[in-house]
Motif scaffolding. Structure first.
Motif, PDB file in Angstrom:
ATOM      1  N   ASP A 184       0.698  -1.313   0.101  1.00 13.64           N
ATOM      2  CA  ASP A 184       0.069   0.656   0.247  1.00 13.64           C
ATOM      3  C   ASP A 184       0.390   0.842   0.169  1.00 13.64           C
ATOM      4  O   ASP A 184       0.418   2.543   0.520  1.00 13.64           O
ATOM      5  CB  ASP A 184      -0.794  -0.099   1.456  1.00 13.64           C
ATOM      6  N   GLY A 185       1.641   1.424  -0.404  1.00 11.83           N
ATOM      7  CA  GLY A 185       3.038   2.463  -0.304  1.00 11.83           C
ATOM      8  C   GLY A 185       3.701   2.781   0.565  1.00 11.83           C
ATOM      9  O   GLY A 185       4.447   3.826   0.439  1.00 11.83           O
ATOM     10  N   LEU A 186       3.629   1.826   1.471  1.00 15.77           N
ATOM     11  CA  LEU A 186       4.406   1.656   3.047  1.00 15.77           C
ATOM     12  C   LEU A 186       4.714   0.827   3.573  1.00 15.77           C
ATOM     13  O   LEU A 186       4.501  -0.168   3.320  1.00 15.77           O
ATOM     14  CB  LEU A 186       2.934   2.524   4.398  1.00 15.77           C
ATOM     15  N   LEU A 187       5.931   0.708   4.638  1.00 16.72           N
ATOM     16  CA  LEU A 187       6.816  -0.136   4.943  1.00 16.72           C
ATOM     17  C   LEU A 187       5.071  -0.878   6.212  1.00 16.72           C
ATOM     18  O   LEU A 187       4.179  -0.447   6.176  1.00 16.72           O
ATOM     19  CB  LEU A 187       7.351   0.573   5.622  1.00 16.72           C
ATOM     20  N   GLU A 188       5.889  -2.433   6.201  1.00 20.10           N
ATOM     21  CA  GLU A 188       5.185  -2.882   7.047  1.00 20.10           C
ATOM     22  C   GLU A 188       5.041  -2.175   8.350  1.00 20.10           C
ATOM     23  O   GLU A 188       6.051  -2.138   8.841  1.00 20.10           O
ATOM     24  CB  GLU A 188       5.516  -4.599   7.145  1.00 20.10           C
ATOM     25  N   TYR A 189       4.170  -2.720   9.542  1.00 21.04           N
ATOM     26  CA  TYR A 189       4.551  -2.638  10.942  1.00 21.04           C
ATOM     27  C   TYR A 189       4.736  -4.062  11.768  1.00 21.04           C
ATOM     28  O   TYR A 189       5.046  -4.962  10.855  1.00 21.04           O
ATOM     29  CB  TYR A 189       2.461  -2.387  12.045  1.00 21.04           C
ATOM     30  N   PRO A 190       5.711  -3.768  12.478  1.00 21.51           N
ATOM     31  CA  PRO A 190       6.240  -4.430  13.547  1.00 21.51           C
ATOM     32  C   PRO A 190       5.223  -5.168  13.703  1.00 21.51           C
ATOM     33  O   PRO A 190       3.749  -5.225  13.794  1.00 21.51           O
ATOM     34  CB  PRO A 190       7.079  -3.605  14.601  1.00 21.51           C
ATOM     35  N   SER A 191       5.924  -6.898  13.672  1.00 24.60           N
ATOM     36  CA  SER A 191       5.380  -7.687  14.250  1.00 24.60           C
ATOM     37  C   SER A 191       5.601  -8.136  15.352  1.00 24.60           C
ATOM     38  O   SER A 191       6.930  -8.293  16.017  1.00 24.60           O
ATOM     39  CB  SER A 191       5.849  -9.229  13.192  1.00 24.60           C
ATOM     40  N   ALA A 214      -8.703  -0.497  17.467  1.00 25.14           N
ATOM     41  CA  ALA A 214      -7.743   0.037  17.837  1.00 25.14           C
ATOM     42  C   ALA A 214      -6.555  -0.366  16.827  1.00 25.14           C
ATOM     43  O   ALA A 214      -4.871   0.291  17.288  1.00 25.14           O
ATOM     44  CB  ALA A 214      -7.812   0.502  19.225  1.00 25.14           C
ATOM     45  N   ILE A 215      -6.428  -1.287  17.771  1.00 25.03           N
ATOM     46  CA  ILE A 215      -4.983  -2.262  16.989  1.00 25.03           C
ATOM     47  C   ILE A 215      -4.377  -1.758  15.224  1.00 25.03           C
ATOM     48  O   ILE A 215      -3.619  -1.496  14.962  1.00 25.03           O
ATOM     49  CB  ILE A 215      -5.030  -3.602  16.818  1.00 25.03           C
ATOM     50  N   ALA A 216      -5.659  -1.404  14.880  1.00 21.75           N
ATOM     51  CA  ALA A 216      -5.414  -1.956  13.251  1.00 21.75           C
ATOM     52  C   ALA A 216      -4.894  -0.350  12.811  1.00 21.75           C
ATOM     53  O   ALA A 216      -4.255   0.494  12.554  1.00 21.75           O
ATOM     54  CB  ALA A 216      -6.978  -2.107  12.339  1.00 21.75           C
ATOM     55  N   ALA A 217      -5.560   0.785  14.016  1.00 16.62           N
ATOM     56  CA  ALA A 217      -5.237   2.142  13.609  1.00 16.62           C
ATOM     57  C   ALA A 217      -3.521   2.474  14.112  1.00 16.62           C
ATOM     58  O   ALA A 217      -2.523   3.181  13.885  1.00 16.62           O
ATOM     59  CB  ALA A 217      -6.056   3.213  15.386  1.00 16.62           C
ATOM     60  N   TRP A 218      -3.309   1.658  15.660  1.00 11.98           N
ATOM     61  CA  TRP A 218      -2.276   1.844  15.976  1.00 11.98           C
ATOM     62  C   TRP A 218      -1.016   1.179  15.213  1.00 11.98           C
ATOM     63  O   TRP A 218       0.171   1.453  14.404  1.00 11.98           O
ATOM     64  CB  TRP A 218      -2.189   0.814  16.734  1.00 11.98           C
ATOM     65  N   ARG A 220      -1.181   1.520  11.933  1.00 13.10           N
ATOM     66  CA  ARG A 220      -1.376   2.125  10.516  1.00 13.10           C
ATOM     67  C   ARG A 220      -0.715   2.866  10.820  1.00 13.10           C
ATOM     68  O   ARG A 220       0.357   4.299   9.916  1.00 13.10           O
ATOM     69  CB  ARG A 220      -3.084   2.457  10.439  1.00 13.10           C
ATOM     70  N   GLU A 221      -0.696   3.959  12.251  1.00  6.59           N
ATOM     71  CA  GLU A 221       0.516   4.642  12.853  1.00  6.59           C
ATOM     72  C   GLU A 221       2.338   4.049  12.986  1.00  6.59           C
ATOM     73  O   GLU A 221       2.414   4.977  12.076  1.00  6.59           O
ATOM     74  CB  GLU A 221      -0.177   5.326  14.432  1.00  6.59           C
ATOM     75  N   GLN A 222       1.795   3.131  12.830  1.00  8.88           N
ATOM     76  CA  GLN A 222       3.649   2.442  12.900  1.00  8.88           C
ATOM     77  C   GLN A 222       3.987   2.633  11.521  1.00  8.88           C
ATOM     78  O   GLN A 222       5.457   3.011  11.387  1.00  8.88           O
ATOM     79  CB  GLN A 222       3.636   1.172  13.467  1.00  8.88           C
ATOM     80  N   GLN A 223       2.782   1.866  10.523  1.00  4.18           N
ATOM     81  CA  GLN A 223       3.849   1.886   8.753  1.00  4.18           C
ATOM     82  C   GLN A 223       4.238   3.453   8.350  1.00  4.18           C
ATOM     83  O   GLN A 223       4.768   4.130   8.149  1.00  4.18           O
ATOM     84  CB  GLN A 223       2.297   1.792   8.412  1.00  4.18           C
ATOM     85  N   ILE A 224       3.567   4.468   8.628  1.00  2.00           N
ATOM     86  CA  ILE A 224       3.517   5.634   8.610  1.00  2.00           C
ATOM     87  C   ILE A 224       4.796   6.303   9.178  1.00  2.00           C
ATOM     88  O   ILE A 224       5.709   7.196   8.060  1.00  2.00           O
ATOM     89  CB  ILE A 224       2.262   6.713   8.887  1.00  2.00           C
ATOM     90  N   GLU A 225       5.011   6.219  11.013  1.00  5.15           N
ATOM     91  CA  GLU A 225       6.427   6.786  11.433  1.00  5.15           C
ATOM     92  C   GLU A 225       7.286   5.566  10.725  1.00  5.15           C
ATOM     93  O   GLU A 225       8.795   6.099  10.168  1.00  5.15           O
ATOM     94  CB  GLU A 225       5.436   6.236  12.513  1.00  5.15           C
TER      95      GLU A 225
END
Ligand code: ADE
Length: 239
Positions: A184-191, A214-218, A220-225
């Motif tokens: 989706d044009g962003l890097l993956e969130y941490p697992s 809340a998990i989905a929002a978190w 997404r924030e991690q991806q953007i950051e």
């Protein structure tokens, strides 16, 4: 999908018998054939290179073996050799002088029925081979990135893995393809996985909350950051 690879080092591709792509080959989803360019030479020494016209360092790959190899492989379609039927192949030459390979390139190529990869070595392939190949199919020169490898083999391995895993049925759980870096044009969130505390390091508590929104929002924030920090070039201009 059918993939043909032509190389003077076919054993580079032995690794493609392993893991997901190996299974895809065994199950018939992926018809992957690796060929030795020297099989299309006719001299005793199986010569594939010669000195460059105009002088200069290094050797250039001769056109004749490439011409014969591509004629044969491009006609490996239904119908006769003289009158093949079905879509023409896409013929890819890895090259540091080509368009850069992205996830979008992998997605696009995963829809093709027949890919032929021609791995150059030495100072490259006689330019007329590309013109001749264009008579047989769509020709693409593709670079893995802005650095120089000794030959195209490693680049082709990477491309086949990136393309192959997008073919339906290759990756068992297709959902795992959706939430990946670059999809989706962003890097993956941490697992994270168990245990929830390891060497005094805690898993972010939100992931244990059971609150899916809340998990989905978190995430997404991690991806953007992460993307802003590591790969700001991927983000649209914010200014
Ligand atoms: N061959 C040599 N360097 C290469 C690169 N960066 N990408 C693709 N093929 C190559």
């Amino acid at each position: 999908m059918r993939i043909d690879v032509v190389s003077i080092f076919p054993s580079y591709f032995d690794g493609l018998t392993l893991s997901l792509l190996g299974r895809a080959r065994d199950s018939g989803i992926l018809d992957l054939n690796v060929h030795d360019l020297r099989d299309w030479t006719s001299d005793r020494h199986r010569t594939v290179d010669d000195t460059p016209y105009g002088g200069g360092a290094g050797m250039v790959m001769k056109p004749e073996p490439w011409g014969l190899a591509l004629d044969q492989l491009a006609s490996a379609r239904a119908g006769s050799v003289a009158e093949p039927v079905g879509p023409r192949p896409t013929i890819i030459f890895p090259s540091p002088a080509g368009e850069v390979f992205h996830q979008s390139t992998a997605r696009e190529l995963a829809d093709h029925e027949h890919l032929i990869f021609g791995c150059g070595r030495y100072e490259g392939i006689d330019e007329r081979v590309f013109e001749e190949a264009a008579e047989l199919g769509e020709v693409r020169l593709i670079s893995l990135g802005d650095y120089v490898l000794n030959g195209g083999e490693v680049a082709v391995m990477a491309m086949i893995e990136a393309i192959g895993r997008l073919i339906p049925g290759v990756v068992g759980n297709p959902e795992s393809l959706v939430e990946e870096s670059h999809e989706d044009g962003l890097l993956e969130y941490p697992s994270y996985t168990k245990p929830s505390v390891w060497r005094d390091r805690e898993v972010p508590p939100i992931l244990l909350s059971g609150n899916h929104g809340a998990i989905a929002a978190w995430r997404r924030e991690q991806q953007i950051e992460r993307t802003r920090r590591r790969r700001p070039d991927l983000l649209p201009d914010e200014g």
